[in-house]
Design an enzyme around this catalytic site. Structure first.
Site, PDB file in Angstrom:
ATOM      1  N   SER A 104     -60.376  29.309  14.590  1.00 25.17           N
ATOM      2  CA  SER A 104     -59.893  29.943  15.334  1.00 25.17           C
ATOM      3  C   SER A 104     -59.371  29.467  16.521  1.00 25.17           C
ATOM      4  O   SER A 104     -59.570  28.627  17.248  1.00 25.17           O
ATOM      5  CB  SER A 104     -61.405  30.550  16.326  1.00 25.17           C
ATOM      6  OG  SER A 104     -61.406  31.310  17.388  1.00 25.17           O
TER       7      SER A 104
ATOM      8  N   HIS B 216     -57.651  32.529  13.180  1.00 25.98           N
ATOM      9  CA  HIS B 216     -58.297  33.661  13.535  1.00 25.98           C
ATOM     10  C   HIS B 216     -57.586  34.054  15.138  1.00 25.98           C
ATOM     11  O   HIS B 216     -58.070  32.685  15.885  1.00 25.98           O
ATOM     12  CB  HIS B 216     -59.649  33.154  13.586  1.00 25.98           C
ATOM     13  CG  HIS B 216     -60.832  34.549  14.430  1.00 25.98           C
ATOM     14  ND1 HIS B 216     -61.076  35.659  13.313  1.00 25.98           N
ATOM     15  CD2 HIS B 216     -61.760  34.530  15.169  1.00 25.98           C
ATOM     16  CE1 HIS B 216     -61.977  35.840  14.228  1.00 25.98           C
ATOM     17  NE2 HIS B 216     -62.265  34.943  15.535  1.00 25.98           N
TER      18      HIS B 216
ATOM     19  N   ASP C 207     -58.896  35.041  18.695  1.00 24.79           N
ATOM     20  CA  ASP C 207     -59.849  35.726  19.725  1.00 24.79           C
ATOM     21  C   ASP C 207     -59.264  36.215  20.583  1.00 24.79           C
ATOM     22  O   ASP C 207     -58.631  35.306  21.851  1.00 24.79           O
ATOM     23  CB  ASP C 207     -60.985  34.461  20.344  1.00 24.79           C
ATOM     24  CG  ASP C 207     -62.033  34.285  19.031  1.00 24.79           C
ATOM     25  OD1 ASP C 207     -62.102  34.884  18.221  1.00 24.79           O
ATOM     26  OD2 ASP C 207     -61.514  33.001  17.807  1.00 24.79           O
TER      27      ASP C 207
ATOM     28  N   MET D 241     -60.772  38.153  24.527  1.00 25.24           N
ATOM     29  CA  MET D 241     -61.642  38.796  25.860  1.00 25.24           C
ATOM     30  C   MET D 241     -61.049  39.102  26.962  1.00 25.24           C
ATOM     31  O   MET D 241     -60.439  38.394  26.880  1.00 25.24           O
ATOM     32  CB  MET D 241     -62.404  37.779  25.356  1.00 25.24           C
ATOM     33  CG  MET D 241     -63.095  37.175  24.326  1.00 25.24           C
ATOM     34  SD  MET D 241     -64.006  35.345  24.521  1.00 25.24           S
ATOM     35  CE  MET D 241     -63.759  34.803  22.522  1.00 25.24           C
TER      36      MET D 241
ATOM     37  N   HIS E 283     -59.597  39.593  16.428  1.00 28.31           N
ATOM     38  CA  HIS E 283     -61.048  39.934  16.879  1.00 28.31           C
ATOM     39  C   HIS E 283     -60.873  40.263  18.604  1.00 28.31           C
ATOM     40  O   HIS E 283     -60.768  39.756  18.947  1.00 28.31           O
ATOM     41  CB  HIS E 283     -61.807  38.517  16.629  1.00 28.31           C
ATOM     42  CG  HIS E 283     -63.125  38.660  17.365  1.00 28.31           C
ATOM     43  ND1 HIS E 283     -64.086  37.566  16.984  1.00 28.31           N
ATOM     44  CD2 HIS E 283     -63.685  39.881  17.174  1.00 28.31           C
ATOM     45  CE1 HIS E 283     -65.116  38.484  17.392  1.00 28.31           C
ATOM     46  NE2 HIS E 283     -64.875  40.113  17.371  1.00 28.31           N
TER      47      HIS E 283
ATOM     48  N   MET F   6     -62.606  41.362  20.944  1.00 26.45           N
ATOM     49  CA  MET F   6     -64.057  41.897  21.884  1.00 26.45           C
ATOM     50  C   MET F   6     -63.456  42.251  23.372  1.00 26.45           C
ATOM     51  O   MET F   6     -63.785  41.471  24.299  1.00 26.45           O
ATOM     52  CB  MET F   6     -64.037  40.245  22.249  1.00 26.45           C
ATOM     53  CG  MET F   6     -64.377  39.667  20.698  1.00 26.45           C
ATOM     54  SD  MET F   6     -65.225  37.651  20.995  1.00 26.45           S
ATOM     55  CE  MET F   6     -63.582  36.803  20.426  1.00 26.45           C
TER      56      MET F   6
ATOM     57  N   MET G  85     -71.789  38.044  13.505  1.00 25.05           N
ATOM     58  CA  MET G  85     -70.774  37.461  14.864  1.00 25.05           C
ATOM     59  C   MET G  85     -72.392  36.907  14.184  1.00 25.05           C
ATOM     60  O   MET G  85     -73.678  37.060  14.246  1.00 25.05           O
ATOM     61  CB  MET G  85     -71.108  37.714  16.211  1.00 25.05           C
ATOM     62  CG  MET G  85     -69.519  39.088  15.984  1.00 25.05           C
ATOM     63  SD  MET G  85     -68.428  37.622  16.264  1.00 25.05           S
ATOM     64  CE  MET G  85     -68.663  37.023  17.847  1.00 25.05           C
TER      65      MET G  85
ATOM     66  N   ASP H 184     -68.479  34.009  12.239  1.00 26.87           N
ATOM     67  CA  ASP H 184     -67.734  34.465  13.514  1.00 26.87           C
ATOM     68  C   ASP H 184     -68.504  33.431  14.371  1.00 26.87           C
ATOM     69  O   ASP H 184     -70.082  34.140  14.478  1.00 26.87           O
ATOM     70  CB  ASP H 184     -66.705  35.082  14.493  1.00 26.87           C
ATOM     71  CG  ASP H 184     -65.966  34.733  15.253  1.00 26.87           C
ATOM     72  OD1 ASP H 184     -66.070  33.224  15.660  1.00 26.87           O
ATOM     73  OD2 ASP H 184     -65.201  35.618  16.036  1.00 26.87           O
TER      74      ASP H 184
END
Length: 227
Positions: A12, A37, A39, A41, A70, A72, A141, A176
């Site tokens: 990540s 990966h 992330d 957000m 991913h 979020m 998660m 994750d």
């Protein structure tokens, strides 16, 4: 992307040097990372804000393996096209991020990407039972999403339940949160095959000294393979 259930390590970049993202992606790939990966957000669905589609687009030329994005974020549907255009191979949305996960997954696939669905620790495996035929990946998660470096939450029973639900479908189970050589064998034994690791991969290394990245990746992979 050819499907297989071998253990894949997906560092990540949340734990990498934010001022050097491209070089960090290349460094961990050179040291054995299978996927990268990413992330995303939004400061709304989760507490932190990271970056958006334009950053992913800038990263894409530096990623030779799989860009695993991913999301979020909530609402998520309006953002999907931007991440597809940025070059995401996989786009994962949270089942909790909106009322129409079925539509969201349809949209991801219509954009030419692999579709993933993520489950927070408080969400049961059954929440994705009716969309398994629409997904390529289920992300479990093992921390509450929002920031890195958190303590692992044991979700092995949920992972095992999902593995049974998936059966022989070509669906990855991704983990994750809090993955390291201690927790990797637990989740692998329960049925996971993609392990996201942030601080456990990037700890001790840098772009100028990437060898620790490789040592960390090999340690996680070896631990998972012993399950």
């Amino acid at each position: 992307m050819t499907f297989d259930r071998s253990i894949k390590i997906a560092p990540s970049i949340l734990a990498s040097d934010f001022a050097n993202f491209g070089a960090e992606c290349a460094a961990v790939e050179s040291q054995g990372a299978d996927w990268i990966h990413v992330d995303v957000m939004d400061g709304h669905f989760v507490p932190a804000i990271t970056f958006g589609a334009q950053t992913c687009k800038a990263l894409r030329p530096h990623i030779k393996t799989v860009m695993d994005v991913h999301l979020m974020i909530s609402p998520v549907d309006a953002c999907l096209e931007g991440f597809a255009e940025a070059g995401a191979d996989i786009i994962t949305a949270h089942v909790e991020a909106g009322p129409h996960i079925h539509r969201t997954l349809q949209n991801i696939r219509s954009l030419g990407c692999k579709a993933g669905v993520a489950l927070n620790p408080g969400t049961p495996a059954e929440a994705v039972a009716d969309v398994l035929d629409m997904v390529d990946l289920v992300c479990v998660m093992t921390v509450n999403p929002g920031f890195g470096g958190q303590k692992f939450i044991d979700m092995t029973a949920k992972i095992a339940k999902l593995r049974a639900m998936i059966g022989d479908r070509p669906i990855h189970i991704e983990i994750d949160g809090g993955v390291d050589p201690t927790t990797a064998p637990l989740v692998a034994a329960a049925g996971a095959d993609v392990l996201v690791a942030g601080s456990a991969v990037f700890r001790g290394g840098s772009v100028s000294n990437p060898k620790p990245y490789g040592e960390n990746i090999r340690a996680i992979r070896a631990a998972a393979s012993q399950s």
